[in-house]
Design an enzyme around this catalytic site. Sequence first.
Site, PDB file in Angstrom:
ATOM      1  CG  ASN A 103      -1.679   1.175   1.319  1.00 11.71           C
ATOM      2  OD1 ASN A 103      -2.441   1.621   0.251  1.00 11.71           O
ATOM      3  ND2 ASN A 103      -1.801   1.922   2.430  1.00 11.71           N
ATOM      4  CG  HIS A 105      -0.441   6.364   4.405  1.00 13.62           C
ATOM      5  ND1 HIS A 105      -1.781   6.569   4.447  1.00 13.62           N
ATOM      6  CD2 HIS A 105       0.058   7.384   5.321  1.00 13.62           C
ATOM      7  CE1 HIS A 105      -2.062   7.304   5.277  1.00 13.62           C
ATOM      8  NE2 HIS A 105      -1.147   7.813   5.903  1.00 13.62           N
ATOM      9  CB  SER A 137       4.825   5.193   4.154  1.00 12.55           C
ATOM     10  OG  SER A 137       5.381   6.423   5.002  1.00 12.55           O
ATOM     11  CG  ASP A 146      -2.571   3.442   6.718  1.00 17.07           C
ATOM     12  OD1 ASP A 146      -3.277   4.417   6.874  1.00 17.07           O
ATOM     13  OD2 ASP A 146      -2.417   2.819   5.573  1.00 17.07           O
TER      14      ASP A 146
END
Length: 225
Positions: A103, A105, A137, A146
């Site tokens: 992911n 972020h 990130s 997260d």
Amino acid sequence: MKAAYRVAVLASGGGTNLQALIDACRDSAPARVVLVLSDNPKAGALARAREAGVPAQVLADPADGRRLTEALGSYQVDLAVLAGYLKLVPRDVVDAFAGRMINIHPALLPSFGGRGMYGHRVHEAVLASGATVSGCSVHLVSAEYDRGPIVAQWPVPVAREDTPESLAQRVLTFEHQLLIAVVLAAARAGGVVRLVPRASGFGPTVDLVPASSESRKLGAQSRTL
Ligand code: GRF
């Protein structure tokens, strides 16, 4: 010629990170975006996929792990990338893709992350905190928003006159470069590897190298990190 590393992108919004990956993963690049999935039938990301000729599907029920696993499996996906995907990935899919789902972020996790921290809320919180440095990130996806192991980060300066919009825009340009660096490094290594900034310092382009030689593919470590 080694088969290209097959990447799926999950996106709920406009899809500029998706577009950056599509543009970087073509021709002789070692990775290809082979599938785009969205929970939002109106997502700009779906239009970008169609424009690029990439198969795209709408997830009628993002909580349906079986359906999501089937879609990823049917395209022999090596790496799933959440890029502006706002739904929690079902636990069984997170487990099935341990070490192979990342992911991006728009902040320096673990700060300014977690449930509800997305979009402009992130940048509003950064500005409210008085931080002079934000960033972006990439992390492995875990069952919580997260919170997975960090794969790569890049700092982005906060200007005194920044608004959430101006900060979001500055961070987004670095997100695109960080995400491309992580995906291409994973394609070359055959699995997600941690990246660290090169000593060349903070320049106009993201310059990252795989972590020291003993670093193994994160897929193997993901449970222990
Ligand atoms: C990016 O800032 C990403 O970090 C966050 O959502 C935004 C997606 O932007 N998760 P886009 O849809 O890729 O333009």
